[in-house]
Write a protein that holds these residues in place. Structure first.
Motif, PDB file in Angstrom:
ATOM      1  N   SER A 222       0.835  -1.202   0.000  1.00 51.93           N
ATOM      2  CA  SER A 222       0.000   0.000   0.000  1.00 51.93           C
ATOM      3  C   SER A 222       0.866   1.247   0.000  1.00 51.93           C
ATOM      4  O   SER A 222       0.584   2.222  -0.704  1.00 51.93           O
ATOM      5  CB  SER A 222      -0.915  -0.028   1.249  1.00 51.93           C
ATOM      6  OG  SER A 222      -1.717   1.144   1.297  1.00 51.93           O
ATOM      7  N   GLU A 265      -5.719   2.971 -13.145  1.00 54.17           N
ATOM      8  CA  GLU A 265      -5.569   1.591 -12.688  1.00 54.17           C
ATOM      9  C   GLU A 265      -4.856   1.541 -11.345  1.00 54.17           C
ATOM     10  O   GLU A 265      -5.197   0.740 -10.467  1.00 54.17           O
ATOM     11  CB  GLU A 265      -4.785   0.785 -13.717  1.00 54.17           C
ATOM     12  CG  GLU A 265      -5.503   0.584 -15.049  1.00 54.17           C
ATOM     13  CD  GLU A 265      -6.745  -0.292 -14.890  1.00 54.17           C
ATOM     14  OE1 GLU A 265      -6.762  -1.151 -13.986  1.00 54.17           O
ATOM     15  OE2 GLU A 265      -7.695  -0.098 -15.672  1.00 54.17           O
ATOM     16  N   GLU A 268      -7.274   2.374  -8.634  1.00 59.39           N
ATOM     17  CA  GLU A 268      -8.170   1.244  -8.331  1.00 59.39           C
ATOM     18  C   GLU A 268      -7.440   0.194  -7.490  1.00 59.39           C
ATOM     19  O   GLU A 268      -7.984  -0.332  -6.513  1.00 59.39           O
ATOM     20  CB  GLU A 268      -8.661   0.598  -9.634  1.00 59.39           C
ATOM     21  CG  GLU A 268      -9.543  -0.627  -9.449  1.00 59.39           C
ATOM     22  CD  GLU A 268     -10.862  -0.287  -8.800  1.00 59.39           C
ATOM     23  OE1 GLU A 268     -11.495  -1.214  -8.244  1.00 59.39           O
ATOM     24  OE2 GLU A 268     -11.270   0.908  -8.834  1.00 59.39           O
ATOM     25  N   ALA A 269      -6.161  -0.070  -7.846  1.00 54.98           N
ATOM     26  CA  ALA A 269      -5.382  -1.044  -7.090  1.00 54.98           C
ATOM     27  C   ALA A 269      -5.159  -0.556  -5.670  1.00 54.98           C
ATOM     28  O   ALA A 269      -5.289  -1.328  -4.698  1.00 54.98           O
ATOM     29  CB  ALA A 269      -4.056  -1.315  -7.776  1.00 54.98           C
ATOM     30  N   ARG A 271      -7.072   1.437  -3.919  1.00 55.76           N
ATOM     31  CA  ARG A 271      -8.324   1.396  -3.160  1.00 55.76           C
ATOM     32  C   ARG A 271      -8.614  -0.025  -2.665  1.00 55.76           C
ATOM     33  O   ARG A 271      -9.006  -0.244  -1.522  1.00 55.76           O
ATOM     34  CB  ARG A 271      -9.471   1.916  -4.021  1.00 55.76           C
ATOM     35  CG  ARG A 271     -10.775   2.046  -3.220  1.00 55.76           C
ATOM     36  CD  ARG A 271     -11.886   2.689  -4.028  1.00 55.76           C
ATOM     37  NE  ARG A 271     -12.292   1.856  -5.154  1.00 55.76           N
ATOM     38  CZ  ARG A 271     -11.993   2.105  -6.424  1.00 55.76           C
ATOM     39  NH1 ARG A 271     -11.251   3.166  -6.729  1.00 55.76           N
ATOM     40  NH2 ARG A 271     -12.394   1.298  -7.397  1.00 55.76           N
ATOM     41  N   GLU A 272      -8.437  -1.048  -3.544  1.00 57.82           N
ATOM     42  CA  GLU A 272      -8.711  -2.431  -3.143  1.00 57.82           C
ATOM     43  C   GLU A 272      -7.732  -2.890  -2.075  1.00 57.82           C
ATOM     44  O   GLU A 272      -8.118  -3.624  -1.153  1.00 57.82           O
ATOM     45  CB  GLU A 272      -8.636  -3.347  -4.371  1.00 57.82           C
ATOM     46  CG  GLU A 272      -9.780  -3.138  -5.347  1.00 57.82           C
ATOM     47  CD  GLU A 272      -9.780  -4.178  -6.455  1.00 57.82           C
ATOM     48  OE1 GLU A 272      -8.940  -5.110  -6.372  1.00 57.82           O
ATOM     49  OE2 GLU A 272     -10.622  -4.076  -7.360  1.00 57.82           O
ATOM     50  N   VAL A 273      -6.452  -2.481  -2.182  1.00 55.31           N
ATOM     51  CA  VAL A 273      -5.481  -2.841  -1.152  1.00 55.31           C
ATOM     52  C   VAL A 273      -5.861  -2.214   0.185  1.00 55.31           C
ATOM     53  O   VAL A 273      -5.787  -2.848   1.246  1.00 55.31           O
ATOM     54  CB  VAL A 273      -4.062  -2.410  -1.579  1.00 55.31           C
ATOM     55  CG1 VAL A 273      -3.078  -2.551  -0.408  1.00 55.31           C
ATOM     56  CG2 VAL A 273      -3.593  -3.226  -2.761  1.00 55.31           C
ATOM     57  N   GLU A 275      -8.937  -1.422   1.135  1.00 56.00           N
ATOM     58  CA  GLU A 275     -10.108  -2.150   1.657  1.00 56.00           C
ATOM     59  C   GLU A 275      -9.672  -3.460   2.297  1.00 56.00           C
ATOM     60  O   GLU A 275     -10.217  -3.867   3.326  1.00 56.00           O
ATOM     61  CB  GLU A 275     -11.103  -2.425   0.531  1.00 56.00           C
ATOM     62  CG  GLU A 275     -11.810  -1.154   0.045  1.00 56.00           C
ATOM     63  CD  GLU A 275     -12.723  -1.444  -1.127  1.00 56.00           C
ATOM     64  OE1 GLU A 275     -12.704  -2.603  -1.629  1.00 56.00           O
ATOM     65  OE2 GLU A 275     -13.471  -0.540  -1.555  1.00 56.00           O
ATOM     66  N   CYS A 276      -8.713  -4.124   1.704  1.00 63.93           N
ATOM     67  CA  CYS A 276      -8.221  -5.373   2.275  1.00 63.93           C
ATOM     68  C   CYS A 276      -7.569  -5.126   3.619  1.00 63.93           C
ATOM     69  O   CYS A 276      -7.777  -5.905   4.566  1.00 63.93           O
ATOM     70  CB  CYS A 276      -7.229  -6.029   1.312  1.00 63.93           C
ATOM     71  SG  CYS A 276      -6.591  -7.616   1.923  1.00 63.93           S
TER      72      CYS A 276
END
Length: 541
Positions: A222, A265, A268-269, A271-273, A275-276
């Motif tokens: 992150s 991109e 987006e990557a 944001r997902e990291v 959230e994880c």
């Protein structure tokens, strides 16, 4: 059949009498009839030198005849004419047919119960059998409706007792495990497991265990994707390229566009990291709590030998059994009250049946006294005893017919107290008293029931036989001329010797032949004019 070659007899309605000398074959006729009816009698009836013996009996059945029900139950053809045929082979094999269909001896015997009654000095199938006396009295009293109530009350009583016994057994079984139930229910209620919970807990536990190992790498990733890493570098590169693009004469437009897409991109990557990372964020005590509950559920499932997802259903089941235990005393009390009510209903029905039986017994005893007087047994006492017996579907009465042949003499069972001649007259009187219109469909056979009596007594016997035959059919084997004279139809049984073989034959007698036969019965081998005159007097009535 033994001394019979071939014989066709057509007995008529009313009183049919068969006479003949001793040994002429009268008993063989009855044995032959019993054979085709399936009765157990002589083992072999095949005449010497013959391959087989065969007997056929034909009966006319009224619309409501009881034999029709027997035929229907046995799956045999039903019609107004019933034809029974039975063959006895020389090797001892017996084969029966009913309306041209093969039938067993048992079916023949069941049919015979609806077709023929045999009465004689050695009758042990009905009137002399104490086990059947209650049924005879009930039939005489017409207790069908009362007995239907008694049977229903008996069934209700039995069912109520069955339910109470089952409840008591169930309560005893539950009480034996009361401590276990209370502890198990308390334990299950405290844990309160839900279906599917074990699987959810296991998933959460594995995620939390994995989170400790992978969160540091995800956090580094992150940071590498963030503004201090790739995002910042790419933003600077895009800003620098956009500033130089105007002077590069379009050569940087593709690069600028590519970097713009890459920035999207990258965002987006990132944001997902993030959230994880948020998902992997947990209270350190949560893993401990999750593991404790998961292990508690699995341990309780092992303890009760069920799957973890079945614990909730088990809790409901055990709670229901515990509730049944808690309300068991109340249920037992209610079922006990139902048993008392059923007992009272049965007692009332049985008492009503008993009262009706005792009243009918008095009527039967009075009727028997009236019948015995003309039979020269006015000093004899017939008594129908109704005593308390074992309770059953038809009540709790034990019925027995007893007699005392002389005043002051002890009474006892018919077949133990009466002599042969007395017994015959008792049986005849009882049959007259019991005879009703519904019995007219049955052919009654009396085998020398008048033995040992003569004169006015024999005349009284004959008149009662004649009364029994009114509207029905009665067959009498007799040596009494007084009885024979009262017959509506007279048959003489005689025997002859042909080719060294003794053969029996039966001949229907016209009025003249009847007079001759009665005279022979009165005087013996030599028929005198006085015997003929006496015979004419008997026939004249």
């Amino acid at each position: 059949m033994l001394i019979i070659d071939r014989l066709d007899l057509s007995f008529q309605p009313g009183l049919n009498v068969l006479t003949g000398e001793t040994g002429a074959g009268k008993s063989i006729l009855l044995d032959s009839l019993g054979f085709v009816l399936g009765w157990r009698g002589r083992a072999e009836l095949v005449r010497s030198g013959a391959a087989q013996g065969e007997v056929t009996a034909v009966f006319e059945l009224s619309a409501g005849h009881a034999a029709r029900a027997v035929l229907e139950e046995a799956g045999l053809p039903v019609s107004d004419e019933l034809i029974l045929r039975r063959v006895n082979s020389a090797d001892g094999r017996k084969t029966g047919w009913v309306n041209d269909r093969r039938a067993s001896g048992e079916v023949l015997r069941r049919l015979s119960d609806t077709l023929v009654e045999l009465h004689g000095q050695h009758d042990d199938r009905g009137l002399l059998n104490p086990s059947g006396h209650r049924l005879i009295l009930d039939d005489y009293a017409g207790l069908d409706a009362l007995l239907a109530d008694t049977r229903a009350a008996w069934a209700g009583r039995r069912e109520a007792r069955k339910r109470l016994a089952a409840a008591e057994a169930a309560l005893a079984e539950v009480k034996a495990e009361e401590d276990f139930l209370r502890h198990a229910v308390e334990e299950l209620d405290k844990l309160a497991p839900e279906p599917g919970e074990e699987s959810d807990l296991d998933t959460r536990r594995r995620m939390m265990q994995a989170a400790e190992r992978i969160r540091e790498d995800i956090a580094r990733a992150s940071d590498a994707l963030g503004y201090d890493g790739a995002e910042g570098a790419m933003a600077n590169a895009l800003r620098w390229l956009e500033g130089a693009s105007d002077k590069a004469e379009g050569r940087l437009e593709g690069a600028v566009a590519a970097l713009t897409r890459a920035m999207a991109e990258l965002d987006e990557a990132g944001r997902e990291v993030a959230e994880c990372l948020d998902a992997l964020e947990f209270n350190p005590h949560e893993l401990e709590e999750t593991e404790e509950r998961l292990f508690a559920i699995r341990g309780l499932a092992r303890k009760h030998s069920v799957a973890p997802d079945e614990l909730a259903e088990l809790a409901q089941t055990l709670s229901g059994r515990l509730a049944a235990l808690d309300r068991g005393a109340e249920d037992i009390a209610e079922l006990s009250r139902a048993v008392k009510a059923a007992d009272a209903a049965y007692d009332a029905a049985a008492a009503a049946a008993s009262a009706a039986r005792k009243a009918a017994a008095e009527r039967l005893d009075a009727a028997m006294a009236a019948e015995l007087a003309p039979l020269k047994m006015e000093r004899a006492v017939f008594r129908t005893e109704v005593n308390e017996g074992e309770p059953g579907p038809e009540g709790r009465d034990a019925v027995a017919f007893t007699v005392a042949t002389n005043p002051g003499a002890p009474s006892g069972p018919l077949n133990r107290i009466a002599s042969g001649g007395e017994l015959s007259r008792f049986l005849l009187a009882l049959k007259v008293c019991l005879s009703e219109e519904r019995n007219r469909a049955v052919t009654m056979i009396f085998d020398e029931i008048d033995r040992g009596v003569g004169g006015a007594t024999a005349d009284a016997v004959g008149r009662r036989l004649k009364a029994l035959a009114s509207g029905g059919q009665v067959l009498v084997v007799t040596h009494s001329p007084q009885v024979a004279a009262l017959g509506a139809h007279h048959w003489r049984v005689s025997k002859r010797v042909e080719n060294d073989a003794t053969l029996s034959t039966v001949t229907p007698l016209d009025p003249g032949a009847r007079e001759e036969e009665l005279a022979r019965m009165l005087s013996g081998d030599t028929v005198t004019p006085e015997a003929k005159a006496a015979a004419r007097a008997l026939l004249a009535g």
